[in-house]
Design a protein around this motif. Structure first.
Motif, PDB file in Angstrom:
ATOM      1  N   TYR A  26       0.823  -1.203   0.000  1.00 11.44           N
ATOM      2  CA  TYR A  26       0.000   0.000   0.000  1.00 11.44           C
ATOM      3  C   TYR A  26       0.863   1.261   0.000  1.00 11.44           C
ATOM      4  CZ  TYR A  26      -3.051   3.600   1.800  1.00 11.44           C
ATOM      5  OH  TYR A  26      -3.724   4.764   1.980  1.00 11.44           O
ATOM      6  N   GLN A  33       2.069   7.816  -5.895  1.00 15.17           N
ATOM      7  CA  GLN A  33       1.190   8.980  -5.980  1.00 15.17           C
ATOM      8  C   GLN A  33       1.928  10.253  -5.621  1.00 15.17           C
ATOM      9  OE1 GLN A  33      -3.000   8.815  -4.788  1.00 15.17           O
ATOM     10  NE2 GLN A  33      -2.562   6.796  -3.976  1.00 15.17           N
ATOM     11  N   ASP A 134     -20.224  11.715 -15.817  1.00 20.48           N
ATOM     12  CA  ASP A 134     -19.657  11.443 -14.499  1.00 20.48           C
ATOM     13  C   ASP A 134     -19.366   9.956 -14.294  1.00 20.48           C
ATOM     14  OD1 ASP A 134     -22.120  10.759 -12.120  1.00 20.48           O
ATOM     15  OD2 ASP A 134     -22.513  10.981 -14.258  1.00 20.48           O
ATOM     16  N   PHE A 222      -1.095   9.555 -13.759  1.00 22.01           N
ATOM     17  CA  PHE A 222      -2.287   9.495 -12.907  1.00 22.01           C
ATOM     18  C   PHE A 222      -3.313   8.540 -13.491  1.00 22.01           C
ATOM     19  CE2 PHE A 222      -5.457  11.289 -10.046  1.00 22.01           C
ATOM     20  CZ  PHE A 222      -6.640  11.238 -10.763  1.00 22.01           C
ATOM     21  N   ASN A 226      -4.548   5.062 -11.702  1.00 20.11           N
ATOM     22  CA  ASN A 226      -5.908   4.845 -11.227  1.00 20.11           C
ATOM     23  C   ASN A 226      -6.746   3.974 -12.140  1.00 20.11           C
ATOM     24  OD1 ASN A 226      -6.431   6.319  -8.709  1.00 20.11           O
ATOM     25  ND2 ASN A 226      -5.756   8.075  -9.877  1.00 20.11           N
ATOM     26  N   PHE A 228      -8.626   5.022 -14.286  1.00 16.62           N
ATOM     27  CA  PHE A 228      -9.949   5.630 -14.307  1.00 16.62           C
ATOM     28  C   PHE A 228      -9.778   7.126 -14.371  1.00 16.62           C
ATOM     29  CE2 PHE A 228     -14.422   5.472 -13.590  1.00 16.62           C
ATOM     30  CZ  PHE A 228     -14.765   6.538 -12.777  1.00 16.62           C
ATOM     31  N   GLN A 232     -14.451  14.737 -11.575  1.00 14.74           N
ATOM     32  CA  GLN A 232     -14.024  15.290 -10.281  1.00 14.74           C
ATOM     33  C   GLN A 232     -12.575  15.744 -10.308  1.00 14.74           C
ATOM     34  OE1 GLN A 232     -15.811  12.534 -10.433  1.00 14.74           O
ATOM     35  NE2 GLN A 232     -17.667  13.157  -9.386  1.00 14.74           N
TER      36      GLN A 232
ATOM     37  N   GLY B  46     -16.724  16.872   2.887  1.00 14.77           N
ATOM     38  CA  GLY B  46     -17.213  17.370   1.622  1.00 14.77           C
ATOM     39  C   GLY B  46     -18.725  17.225   1.476  1.00 14.77           C
ATOM     40  N   ASP B  81     -12.345   7.048   4.707  1.00 12.19           N
ATOM     41  CA  ASP B  81     -12.980   8.237   4.135  1.00 12.19           C
ATOM     42  C   ASP B  81     -12.410   8.492   2.739  1.00 12.19           C
ATOM     43  OD1 ASP B  81     -13.979  10.732   3.528  1.00 12.19           O
ATOM     44  OD2 ASP B  81     -13.013  11.748   5.196  1.00 12.19           O
ATOM     45  N   GLY B  84     -15.087  11.391  -1.380  1.00  6.30           N
ATOM     46  CA  GLY B  84     -16.090  11.593  -2.419  1.00  6.30           C
ATOM     47  C   GLY B  84     -15.513  11.748  -3.814  1.00  6.30           C
ATOM     48  N   ASN B  85     -14.258  11.414  -4.000  1.00  7.53           N
ATOM     49  CA  ASN B  85     -13.750  11.467  -5.366  1.00  7.53           C
ATOM     50  C   ASN B  85     -13.096  10.136  -5.719  1.00  7.53           C
ATOM     51  OD1 ASN B  85     -10.634  11.676  -5.480  1.00  7.53           O
ATOM     52  ND2 ASN B  85     -11.229  13.019  -3.813  1.00  7.53           N
ATOM     53  N   PRO B  86     -13.185   9.766  -6.991  1.00  5.66           N
ATOM     54  CA  PRO B  86     -12.769   8.419  -7.395  1.00  5.66           C
ATOM     55  C   PRO B  86     -11.311   8.087  -7.103  1.00  5.66           C
ATOM     56  CG  PRO B  86     -14.053   9.454  -9.120  1.00  5.66           C
ATOM     57  CD  PRO B  86     -13.799  10.507  -8.111  1.00  5.66           C
ATOM     58  N   ALA B  87     -10.422   9.057  -7.228  1.00  6.05           N
ATOM     59  CA  ALA B  87      -9.021   8.751  -6.945  1.00  6.05           C
ATOM     60  C   ALA B  87      -8.857   8.405  -5.471  1.00  6.05           C
ATOM     61  CB  ALA B  87      -8.135   9.930  -7.319  1.00  6.05           C
ATOM     62  N   LYS B  90     -10.107   4.911  -4.886  1.00  7.34           N
ATOM     63  CA  LYS B  90      -9.135   3.902  -5.313  1.00  7.34           C
ATOM     64  C   LYS B  90      -8.065   3.718  -4.255  1.00  7.34           C
ATOM     65  CE  LYS B  90      -7.322   1.128  -8.334  1.00  7.34           C
ATOM     66  NZ  LYS B  90      -6.669   1.548  -9.567  1.00  7.34           N
ATOM     67  N   THR B  91      -7.569   4.834  -3.740  1.00  4.34           N
ATOM     68  CA  THR B  91      -6.528   4.738  -2.721  1.00  4.34           C
ATOM     69  C   THR B  91      -7.038   4.040  -1.475  1.00  4.34           C
ATOM     70  OG1 THR B  91      -5.660   6.825  -3.511  1.00  4.34           O
ATOM     71  CG2 THR B  91      -4.865   6.067  -1.408  1.00  4.34           C
ATOM     72  N   PHE B 112     -19.860   6.925  -9.306  1.00  2.85           N
ATOM     73  CA  PHE B 112     -18.580   7.157  -9.967  1.00  2.85           C
ATOM     74  C   PHE B 112     -17.427   6.611  -9.126  1.00  2.85           C
ATOM     75  CE2 PHE B 112     -18.032  10.753  -7.199  1.00  2.85           C
ATOM     76  CZ  PHE B 112     -19.264  11.388  -7.150  1.00  2.85           C
ATOM     77  N   ALA B 116     -14.803   3.391 -10.404  1.00  5.77           N
ATOM     78  CA  ALA B 116     -13.343   3.515 -10.377  1.00  5.77           C
ATOM     79  C   ALA B 116     -12.679   2.266  -9.811  1.00  5.77           C
ATOM     80  CB  ALA B 116     -12.946   4.731  -9.541  1.00  5.77           C
TER      81      ALA B 116
END
Lengths: 321, 417, 306
Positions: A26, A33, A134, A222, A226, A228, A232, B46, B81, B84-87, B90-91, B112, B116
C-alpha cells in the motif's frame, strides 16, 4: 562533502529502495502517488514560483491530458499512440490557455485560469460521448515499455521514479538556463525586462508550454495509476490542491513542490486513516506554515537549519552552507 | 466512530498477514479464530458527507447491537474516508485490501466511486456490498463480487411510475433531476414504466450538480399534471423550496433519494404532499426495523434514513453469508456466493433476496409526506400508502429484452414527440 | 407558426408568461443576495488586494450560525433579524481576528495569502461538518413574511421580495458609509492609493482590520439572509465562492456600484441563461466572466485593472 550533496544522496538512496523499507505494498502505491503529484506540482511551480503567474485552473489541463489518454485507449488505440496524443493535446490546450490568460497578470491571470478551468470541468460533465460524463472512462491495463510489465505496484513505482528523476533534471536545467533566468526576471521586474528588450509575453508562453508538458506527463501517470478518469479530477478543489502543494512546499524552489506534494498526499491518504478530521488538520498545517514559514516548508526549513548552524558555530562561520 | 485499529494492531496484522501469505496457512480452524475484518468505504468530508456519515452510523449500530461479533467471530471494523472522489476511493480501497487485509468491503457511496474500483475488486476477489445505484453493475457489465441490497437507480422508479399512472392518474409529467448518471437512470426508468401505462413525459430538465438555486429550472415547469424529481443528498430540500416558492402546485413524485427519511428533520412545510418510492422506510412496523431505529437513536441520537438503514441490511447479509459457511471467510468466491444466496426476512427494509446478478429483490414502499403519524420528535413524516412486493431490477419486464435495450441514460428512452 | 409571444425554449415552445416574470423577479432576488455576498469581497479586495478565498466559508458560517439561533438549538429561539445580526457580528469578530493575526503579517505576499485563506476555509468547512453534521439545515422564513404576493399571473413569496429590499437598504447604508463618513473617506483613499493614504496619516492597518471585519460580517449576513432560500448544507461555501468571484470580476473591484450592478447582471445571466440555454448551464457564468476578463479586465466600474 557538502551537506547538500549528502542530503541528495540519502534522498536518492531512500527513493530507490522504497519497496524495501515501507511497511507494505500500500505504501509503495502512496509513494507512486507522491511522485506523480510532485511532477504536477513541479509543472505548476514553473508558472507560479518561477514565473509569478498563479494558476487556479491547472486541474483542467491535467484533466484534458488524462481524458485524451483515456479516450484514445477507450477507442482501442495502443499505449504509445495514446500517450503521444495525450502529450500533444495537453501541450496544445496549455497553449490555448496561455494565449487567453497571458493577457493579464496578477489576479487577472488567476481569474482567467479559474474560469477556463471551470469551463473545462463543465465540458467534462457535458461532453458525454467523449468523456462518459460522471461515469468516467475506465482503463484496462498499463503499458509495457520494452517488455517491462507495469501492473505491479513496485514496477509502476520504479517507472514513475524514473520519469520523476528526468523531470527534476529537466526543471533544474530549465531554471539554470537563459530562458529560466529570463522567466524569473519577468516575475521580479517585468517592466525592466521589457525595457531591456526581452519579449516578456514569449518568455511566459514558452514557460507555459513547459508547464503544460509536465502537467500532461503527470496526468498520464495518474490515469494509468488509477485506471480511471472522471470529471471530479478537474474540479476547482483539485486546482486549489495542487496550488497548495506548491505554495506550502515553497514556490520558486526546486524541492518545495515535492515536499508540498508529499505533505498533501500523505495527509489525504495516510493520515486520513487515523484522524477523522484530517481536512481540518490539513488546513491547520497550512495556517501553521504561513505563520512559521510563510515562504514555504523547504525555504523555511533551510532558514531554520542555517539559524541552528550559526548558533552552533563558536567562531564566525566560514563553512559553506 | 473512530477506528478500532491502533498502530500496533495494524503492524501486527500486516506482519501476520504477510507471514500467512508467505507460508500459506490453509487451516480453516485458524481462520475461524481470527477476527473477521469488515471494511467500509464512505465519505465523511465534503458535500457527500450527508449520506456517508449515515452509512457509517448504520454499520456501527449493527456492530454494537451484535457486540462486534458476526457468526461467532470477532469483527474488526475499518472505516475509510474516500473524500467523495474516485481517486480517493481507489486509494482507500487499496488501503483496505492491501494494508488492512479486510475480508469484505461495504460501500462506496457514489456510482462514480464504484466504477473507479470495480475492476480492482474483481481482480482481488473482494466481496463488495454497495449502495451505488449504477444500473450496469448488475446488468450489462456485472461484477461477480458485487452485491447490492439497496436498489438500482430505476428499481424504485418503476413502481413509482406505476403508482403515478394507476393511482394518481397522472398523464403528463415533467422530469427533473441532477445532470449525472444517477439522475439520468432514474428518469429513464420512470419514463419507461410511465409511458407503458399510458402516460407521457413532456420534458426532462437537468440542472447541473452544483446549483445553489433551482428557480431557473423550476421556471421551466408548466403545463403538466405532475412532476417527477430525482434529487439526491441535500438537494431535495432546496428543490422543494424553489418549487414551492414558484407557486407550483402539481403533485411531485420522487425516487429513493428525493424523499429520504433522514431529510424529514430538514424539510419544511413546503414538502408536504411529496410522494416517494424507496427501499427503506422509517414507518415500517416490524421488529427488525424497530431494533434498528432504536439502535440509531441510542447510539447517535439521529433519526435514520435509507443510507443508514441499507448499510445495516448489508451487515445482516454479510453475517448471514458468513453463518452459512460456518464463519469461514477464507474463500472469497464462496463467500460472495453464500451472501448472494441468503434469504432474509427480518431486516429494517423487509424481505431481502438476490437475483443472479447480485441485485436485491425486495419490497418497495410508496409514501406520502405529511404531518400524520410523526414519531421520534419529528414534525413531518413519510406515511406508507402502498407496498410493492418482490420488486426486481427488471420490474415486470423480461430480463433478456431489458438487457438488450441500452442502459437508461440522458437520451434513453427518447422523448416521444 | 404564430409569432412567438415572448421567449421560446430550445424546443420552440414559448415559455409561459408567468415564467418570464418569475425569472425576472428571481434574477433581482438572486442578484440582491449576490450583492450581499460579494460587496464584502469587493471591499476587501479593493482595499487590501487580498483575494479572500475564505469568503465562501464566511457565508456558510453565517448561514449555519444564523440557522442555529433561529431554530432555537441553543435553548433560546431568536427572532430572525436578531439572529442575522448576531451571526454577522460573530463572524465579523472572527474576521477581525483572522486579519489581525494572520493576514496582517503578509502584506503583498499573495501566495501566502492564498495559502492561509484556503487553509482557513478547510478548517471552517470541517468545523461546520463536525458541529452541525452532514444533514442540511432548513431555515424558516421569518414570521409574517412567509406568504405569497399574488398580482395577476405573478406569484412571489414575500420573503424573496424582502431580500431585494434588504439588498437595497444595505447598498444604501454602505454607500452612505463610504460617501458620507470619515471612515468611508479613509477607505476610498486607501482603495485609490494606499501609500498616499499612509502619508496623509491614515492608520491603514487598523482600517484594514475594520474593513475585513465588515466584509466578513456582510458575507455572514448574506448567508443567513439567503438561508430561507438556500438552506445551510455542507458544500455551500464551494457553491457560493465562485459566484462572488464572478460578480466582482464583472462589476470591478473596490466599487460598490460595480458590485451592485454586477450582482444584478449576474442574477439575470444565472436565471435566464440556465432557463433558456440549458445545454450551456455549466458555462453560463464562466463564459461571460472570461469575456469580461479578456475584453475589459477592470470590469464595468473598476478603477484599475486587478
Amino acid at each position: 562533502m557538502n551537506p547538500r550533496a549528502i542530503a541528495l544522496t540519502v534522498a536518492a538512496v531512500l527513493l530507490l529502495s522504497v519497496p524495501y523499507w515501507v511497511p507494505g505494498v500500500y505504501y509503495v502505491n502512496v509513494a507512486s502517488q507522491i511522485l506523480f503529484f510532485a511532477i504536477f506540482a513541479l509543472g505548476l511551480n514553473v508558472l507560479v514560483g518561477y514565473g509569478g503567474l498563479v494558476s487556479l485552473g491547472h486541474a483542467g489541463l491535467f484533466g484534458v491530458a488524462a481524458y485524451a489518454a483515456g479516450y484514445m485507449l477507450h477507442l482501442g488505440y495502443g499505449h504509445p499512440l495514446s500517450i503521444i496524443v495525450a502529450l500533444v493535446i495537453g501541450i496544445a490546450s496549455m497553449a490555448m490557455f496561455a494565449v487567453l490568460s497571458l493577457r493579464s497578470t496578477g489576479i487577472g491571470f488567476i481569474m482567467i485560469t479559474l474560469a477556463l478551468g471551470q469551463i473545462l470541468w463543465g465540458l467534462a460533465y457535458r461532453w458525454i460521448s467523449v468523456t462518459g460524463g460522471d461515469n468516467g472512462i475506465t482503463l484496462h491495463g498499463r503499458p509495457a515499455p520494452f517488455g517491462f510489465e507495469l501492473d505491479t505496484a513496485n514496477s509502476f513505482y520504479y517507472m514513475t521514479l524514473v520519469i520523476f528523476a528526468i523531470t527534476i533534471i529537466a526543471v533544474a536545467i530549465f531554471v539554470r538556463s537563459p530562458l529560466g533566468a529570463a522567466l524569473m526576471g519577468t516575475r521580479d521586474q517585468p517592466r525592466r525586462m521589457n525595457a531591456l528588450g526581452y519579449y516578456v509575453w514569449a518568455i511566459r508562453f514558452w514557460a507555459c508550454l513547459f508547464s503544460g508538458l509536465l502537467t500532461a506527463v503527470s496526468a498520464i501517470l495518474f490515469v494509468y495509476y488509477n485506471q480511471f478518469i472522471s470529471p471530479q479530477t478537474l474540479a476547482l478543489t483539485s486546482s486549489a490542491e495542487v496550488l497548495l502543494m506548491v505554495i506550502s512546499g515553497g514556490a520558486g524552489t526546486l524541492f518545495g513542490p515535492i515536499v508540498g506534494a508529499a505533505l498533501v498526499v500523505v495527509v489525504k491518504n495516510v493520515v486520513s486513516g487515523y484522524i477523522e478530521r484530517w481536512n481540518m488538520l490539513l488546513g491547520a498545517i497550512f495556517v501553521a506554515i504561513v505563520i512559521l514559514m510563510p515562504e514555504g516548508l523547504v525555504p523555511g526549513s533551510m532558514r531554520l537549519w542555517r539559524l541552528l548552524w550559526r548558533r552552533r558555530a563558536k567562531a564566525p562561520a566560514e563553512a559553506k552552507p | 466512530m473512530s477506528r478500532k485499529v491502533t498502530r500496533r494492531k495494524f503492524m501486527a496484522g500486516t506482519a501476520a498477514g504477510a507471514a500467512a501469505a508467505a507460508f500459506k496457512f490453509p487451516a480453516p480452524a485458524i481462520a475461524q479464530a481470527a477476527p473477521f475484518k469488515l471494511g467500509l468505504l464512505t465519505v465523511k468530508t465534503g458535500p457527500l458527507a450527508q449520506g456517508g456519515i449515515q452509512m457509517e452510523q448504520g454499520v456501527v449500530t449493527y456492530l454494537k447491537e451484535k457486540n462486534y461479533t458476526m457468526a461467532g467471530r470477532k469483527v474488526e471494523f475499518f472505516s475509510a474516508d474516500t473524500g467523495g472522489n474516485p481517486a480517493g476511493t481507489k486509494t482507500k480501497v487499496q488501503e483496505l485490501v492491501e494494508r488492512d487485509k479486510v475480508d469484505t468491503i461495504l460501500g462506496p457511496l457514489a456510482a462514480f466511486e464504484l466504477l473507479a474500483i470495480t475492476d480492482y475488486i474483481a481482480q482481488n476477489k473482494m466481496p463488495l456490498l454497495s449502495l451505488a445505484a449504477a444500473e450496469d453493475m448488475t446488468q450489462r457489465r456485472p461484477n461477480p463480487y458485487f452485491i447490492r441490497a439497496s436498489a438500482t437507480s430505476a428499481q424504485a422508479m418503476h413502481p413509482m411510475a406505476d403508482y403515478a399512472a394507476k393511482e394518481l392518474k397522472l398523464k403528463r409529467v415533467i422530469c427533473i433531476s441532477e445532470d449525472f448518471a444517477f439522475g439520468h437512470e432514474q428518469m429513464g426508468g420512470f419514463q419507461q414504466t410511465f409511458e407503458d401505462n399510458g402516460g407521457k413525459i413532456l420534458k426532462k430538465i437537468w440542472p447541473p450538480l452544483v446549483t445553489p438555486d433551482y428557480t431557473p429550472y423550476v421556471a421551466q415547469i408548466s403545463d403538466c399534471d405532475g412532476v417527477c424529481q430525482g434529487f439526491a443528498g441535500s438537494n431535495p430540500l432546496r428543490f422543494m423550496k424553489a418549487y414551492d416558492s414558484a407557486g407550483l402546485k402539481f403533485p411531485v413524485v420522487s425516487g429513493e433519494t428525493g424523499g429520504d427519511d433522514a431529510l424529514l428533520k430538514s424539510f419544511g412545510d413546503e414538502a408536504i404532499g411529496l410522494m416517494s418510492c424507496i427501499p427503506y422506510t422509517l414507518d415500517l412496523e416490524t421488529d427488525g426495523n424497530h431494533r434498528f431505529v432504536d439502535g440509531m437513536l441510542k447510539n447517535f441520537n439521529t433519526v435514520p434514513g435509507q443510507y443508514a438503514g441499507l448499510l445495516y441490511v448489508n451487515c445482516q447479509v454479510v453475517e448471514a453469508g458468513l453463518k452459512a459457511l460456518n464463519g469461514d471467510s477464507s474463500d472469497k468466491t464462496k463467500l460472495v456466493a453464500a451472501m448472494r444466496a441468503v434469504n432474509l426476512t427480518d431486516t429494517p427494509r423487509g424481505p431481502v433476496k438476490f437475483d443472479h446478478f447480485g441485485n436485491v429483490i425486495g419490497d418497495f414502499y410508496v409514501r406520502k409526506l405529511g404531518k400524520e403519524g410523526a414519531k421520534y420528535g419529528l414534525s413531518l413524516w413519510n406515511k406508507t400508502v402502498k407496498t410493492y412486493h418482490n420488486v426486481s431490477q427488471f420490474w415486470t419486464y423480461d430480463e433478456k429484452k431489458f438487457l438488450a435495450q441500452p442502459v437508461y441514460s440522458r437520451d434513453y428512452p427518447p422523448l416521444k414527440q | 407558426m404564430p409569432a412567438a409571444r415572448g421567449v421560446t425554449n430550445e424546443r420552440g415552445k414559448p415559455i409561459a408568461m408567468s415564467s418570464w416574470l418569475l425569472l425576472t423577479v428571481n434574477s433581482v432576488t438572486f442578484g440582491g443576495l449576490l450583492f450581499l455576498l460579494s460587496a464584502g469581497f469587493s471591499l476587501i479586495f479593493g482595499l487590501m488586494r487580498i483575494p479572500n478565498l475564505t469568503h465562501g466559508s464566511l457565508f456558510m458560517l453565517g448561514a449555519y450560525i444564523g440557522a442555529t439561533f433561529v431554530g432555537g438549538m441553543l435553548g433560546v429561539r431568536f427572532n430572525f433579524w436578531l439572529a442575522a445580526l448576531f451571526a454577522a457580528l460573530l463572524v465579523a469578530a472572527f474576521g477581525a481576528v483572522l486579519e489581525r493575526f494572520l493576514l496582517r503579517q503578509l502584506p503583498g505576499q499573495q501566495l501566502a495569502q492564498v495559502l492561509v485563506t484556503l487553509g482557513v476555509s478547510f478548517i471552517a468547512a470541517d468545523f461546520c461538518l463536525m458541529v452541525w453534521g452532514g444533514d442540511p439545515i432548513n431555515v424558516a422564513s421569518p414570521k409574517g413574511l412567509s406568504g405569497f404576493l399574488r398580482a395577476g399571473p405573478l406569484v412571489v413569496p414575500y420573503y424573496r421580495l424582502t431580500i431585494i429590499v434588504i439588498a437595497v437598504i444595505v447598498a444604501i447604508a454602505l454607500w452612505l458609509l463610504l460617501d458620507r463618513t470619515r471612515l468611508g473617506a479613509m477607505i476610498r483613499a486607501g482603495v485609490d492609493d494606499p501609500d498616499m493614504a499612509r502619508v496623509v496619516g491614515i492608520r491603514v492597518s487598523r482600517l484594514f482590520t475594520i474593513v475585513f471585519a465588515l466584509g466578513a460580517g456582510l458575507a455572514a449576513f448574506a448567508g443567513i439572509i439567503g438561508g430561507p432560500m438556500l438552506s445551510a448544507y455542507p458544500g455551500l461555501d464551494q457553491d457560493m465562492l465562485p459566484l462572488a468571484l464572478v460578480v466582482v470580476i464583472l462589476g470591478g473591484t473596490g466599487s460598490l456600484l460595480g458590485s451592485f450592478v454586477g450582482s444584478i447582471i449576474i442574477g439575470f445571466i444565472y436565471n435566464f441563461g440556465q432557463a433558456m440555454l440549458p445545454e450551456l448551464a455549466y458555462f453560463v457564468l464562466f463564459l461571460p466572466m472570461l469575456l469580461v476578463l479578456l475584453l475589459r479586465p477592470q470590469g464595468l466600474f473598476g478603477r484599475h485593472v486587478p
